[in-house]
Scaffold this active site. Structure first.
Site, PDB file in Angstrom:
ATOM      1  N   TYR A  44      12.601 -20.698  90.364  1.00 48.92           N
ATOM      2  CA  TYR A  44      12.491 -21.771  91.357  1.00 48.92           C
ATOM      3  C   TYR A  44      13.449 -21.535  92.522  1.00 48.92           C
ATOM      4  O   TYR A  44      13.036 -21.528  93.686  1.00 48.92           O
ATOM      5  CB  TYR A  44      12.787 -23.111  90.695  1.00 48.92           C
ATOM      6  CG  TYR A  44      12.593 -24.309  91.609  1.00 48.92           C
ATOM      7  CD1 TYR A  44      11.321 -24.713  92.009  1.00 48.92           C
ATOM      8  CD2 TYR A  44      13.692 -25.044  92.061  1.00 48.92           C
ATOM      9  CE1 TYR A  44      11.146 -25.810  92.840  1.00 48.92           C
ATOM     10  CE2 TYR A  44      13.527 -26.141  92.884  1.00 48.92           C
ATOM     11  CZ  TYR A  44      12.253 -26.518  93.268  1.00 48.92           C
ATOM     12  OH  TYR A  44      12.087 -27.606  94.099  1.00 48.92           O
ATOM     13  N   ASP A  45      14.727 -21.287  92.198  1.00 53.53           N
ATOM     14  CA  ASP A  45      15.735 -21.147  93.247  1.00 53.53           C
ATOM     15  C   ASP A  45      15.409 -19.978  94.173  1.00 53.53           C
ATOM     16  O   ASP A  45      15.374 -20.118  95.402  1.00 53.53           O
ATOM     17  CB  ASP A  45      17.117 -20.927  92.630  1.00 53.53           C
ATOM     18  CG  ASP A  45      17.564 -22.082  91.734  1.00 53.53           C
ATOM     19  OD1 ASP A  45      16.782 -23.022  91.543  1.00 53.53           O
ATOM     20  OD2 ASP A  45      18.699 -22.031  91.240  1.00 53.53           O
ATOM     21  N   GLU A  46      15.178 -18.814  93.589  1.00 53.24           N
ATOM     22  CA  GLU A  46      14.896 -17.637  94.402  1.00 53.24           C
ATOM     23  C   GLU A  46      13.491 -17.693  94.998  1.00 53.24           C
ATOM     24  O   GLU A  46      13.247 -17.165  96.089  1.00 53.24           O
ATOM     25  CB  GLU A  46      15.080 -16.357  93.582  1.00 53.24           C
ATOM     26  CG  GLU A  46      16.511 -16.115  93.123  1.00 53.24           C
ATOM     27  CD  GLU A  46      17.444 -15.681  94.248  1.00 53.24           C
ATOM     28  OE1 GLU A  46      17.243 -16.097  95.420  1.00 53.24           O
ATOM     29  OE2 GLU A  46      18.378 -14.915  93.961  1.00 53.24           O
ATOM     30  N   VAL A  83      17.096 -36.300  85.771  1.00 48.71           N
ATOM     31  CA  VAL A  83      18.090 -37.220  85.253  1.00 48.71           C
ATOM     32  C   VAL A  83      17.683 -38.678  85.437  1.00 48.71           C
ATOM     33  O   VAL A  83      17.874 -39.502  84.522  1.00 48.71           O
ATOM     34  CB  VAL A  83      19.476 -36.919  85.871  1.00 48.71           C
ATOM     35  CG1 VAL A  83      19.483 -37.148  87.371  1.00 48.71           C
ATOM     36  CG2 VAL A  83      20.564 -37.727  85.197  1.00 48.71           C
ATOM     37  N   VAL A  84      17.109 -39.048  86.583  1.00 44.36           N
ATOM     38  CA  VAL A  84      16.762 -40.454  86.815  1.00 44.36           C
ATOM     39  C   VAL A  84      15.665 -40.900  85.859  1.00 44.36           C
ATOM     40  O   VAL A  84      15.775 -41.941  85.194  1.00 44.36           O
ATOM     41  CB  VAL A  84      16.344 -40.689  88.283  1.00 44.36           C
ATOM     42  CG1 VAL A  84      15.785 -42.098  88.454  1.00 44.36           C
ATOM     43  CG2 VAL A  84      17.533 -40.480  89.213  1.00 44.36           C
ATOM     44  N   SER A  85      14.590 -40.131  85.761  1.00 45.99           N
ATOM     45  CA  SER A  85      13.494 -40.515  84.863  1.00 45.99           C
ATOM     46  C   SER A  85      13.939 -40.489  83.405  1.00 45.99           C
ATOM     47  O   SER A  85      13.572 -41.372  82.613  1.00 45.99           O
ATOM     48  CB  SER A  85      12.286 -39.597  85.080  1.00 45.99           C
ATOM     49  OG  SER A  85      12.654 -38.235  85.006  1.00 45.99           O
TER      50      SER A  85
END
Length: 342
Positions: A159-161, A201-203
């Protein structure tokens, strides 16, 4: 190839706009906003993390059309297109790590396919990049000039790259072919239509709290995040898309209010009146310790900044998840102490 599609542009007087990932969490909110403004919308999605239920209220409208398609394949649309928002990519670790090779293909081949479409149509194309391009940052808060601290071979690298490479493609298409681009970097966003199993984290905290389960914190809870309500983010998208053609980004979009993960857990427990306890587990590989945007550039160039406080946005998000859990009573009536905590 696209299947079972109607993708003729409607008869509204606004712009003809394609939204890839338009049935996803953020995409569905953008779709609703732009339809309401009177634009002709083609919503393209393969429904891997998106869902038609997120856009159900739009499907009967003349100026909204759904196109089932995977952007790793070329996009063929005959009608003129004025703007393209590229939001198509799983954005939570659970989903993008499910098939990391496909995640890279979605970011890279998907970027090429939307850029080629924009090039053919002479459309302005918007890339929803991410704060993950900064990796586990050594600069705080993160500014657009920071090049990041990313592990290129870790579990999050797909994802990041992938997003970093997509940014490269956008800027190279702009320089080499003159494609009109807009690039934003999204920081943590939350709100209704979040996927309940996205692992974010929120969900996670909301669902655990309303189910009375232990709240799971990875690490010691001291790591920080900045949470932007989805309506604020969508406003930022539209401001960026319609900004001066010379301003192409990248630009950070997010809420600079910074909270520790433990603080978020405590707020969610209070707002849901939950009996949940907090438990701790090991921090995942390459999980960033700090995340906070510097939005000075967005404030200067777009006259944009978020306006919705965390507790106000959480109240709407909790109400949404209560409905998903089968509780159709109004959260204000069911939990009056929620109102006091806002």
């Amino acid at each position: 190839m696209a299947t079972d599609i109607k993708y003729e542009v409607g008869d509204a007087m606004g712009k003809n706009i394609l939204i890839t990932g338009g049935a996803g969490f953020i995409g569905s909110h953008l779709s609703k906003r732009l339809v309401k403004e009177g634009h002709n919308i083609i919503c393209l999605d393969n429904c891997f993390t998106g869902s038609k239920s997120n856009i159900q209220e739009l499907l009967h409208l003349n100026n909204f059309n759904f196109m089932y398609h995977d952007i790793t394949n070329p996009i063929e649309i005959d009608e003129p297109i004025d703007q393209i928002y590229n939001l198509a990519c799983p954005a939570s670790p659970i989903h993008y790590q499910h098939d990391p090779v496909k995640t890279v293909r979605t970011n890279v081949m998907g970027a090429i396919n939307v850029l080629e479409l924009a090039r053919r149509k002479n459309a302005t194309v918007f890339q929803a990049s991410t704060s993950e391009v900064y990796g586990d940052p050594t600069v705080h808060p993160q500014v657009e000039e920071y090049w990041g601290n990313v592990n290129p071979i870790g579990l999050r690298s797909c994802y990041d790259e992938g997003k970093r490479c997509a940014e490269t493609l956008f800027f190279d298409y702009h320089r080499q072919y003159g494609v009109k681009i807009k690039v934003v970097r999204i920081f943590n966003t939350y709100g209704p239509n979040m996927h309940p199993n996205d692992g974010r984290v929120v969900s996670n905290f909301i669902l655990q709290a309303i189910r009375g389960e232990d709240i799971t914190i990875y690490g010691d809870g001291g790591q920080t995040r900045s949470f932007c309500y989805v309506d604020d983010l969508v406003e930022g998208f539209i401001c960026m898309m319609n900004s001066d053609e010379e301003f192409i980004g990248p630009v950070n979009l997010g809420n600079p209010g910074e909270f520790t993960i433990k603080e978020l857990a405590d707020i969610v427990i209070e707002m849901t009146n939950s009996a949940s306890k907090v438990t701790y587990k090991d921090l995942p590989q390459d999980d960033p310790k700090q995340r906070k945007p510097d939005i000075s550039l967005a404030m200067e160039m777009l006259k944009w900044e978020p306006t919705i406080p965390l507790k106000e946005g959480l109240l709407k998000t909790i109400s949404y998840f209560l409905t998903l859990e089968g509780d159709t009573s109004d959260v204000f009536t069911r939990k009056p102490e929620v109102i006091k905590s806002v």
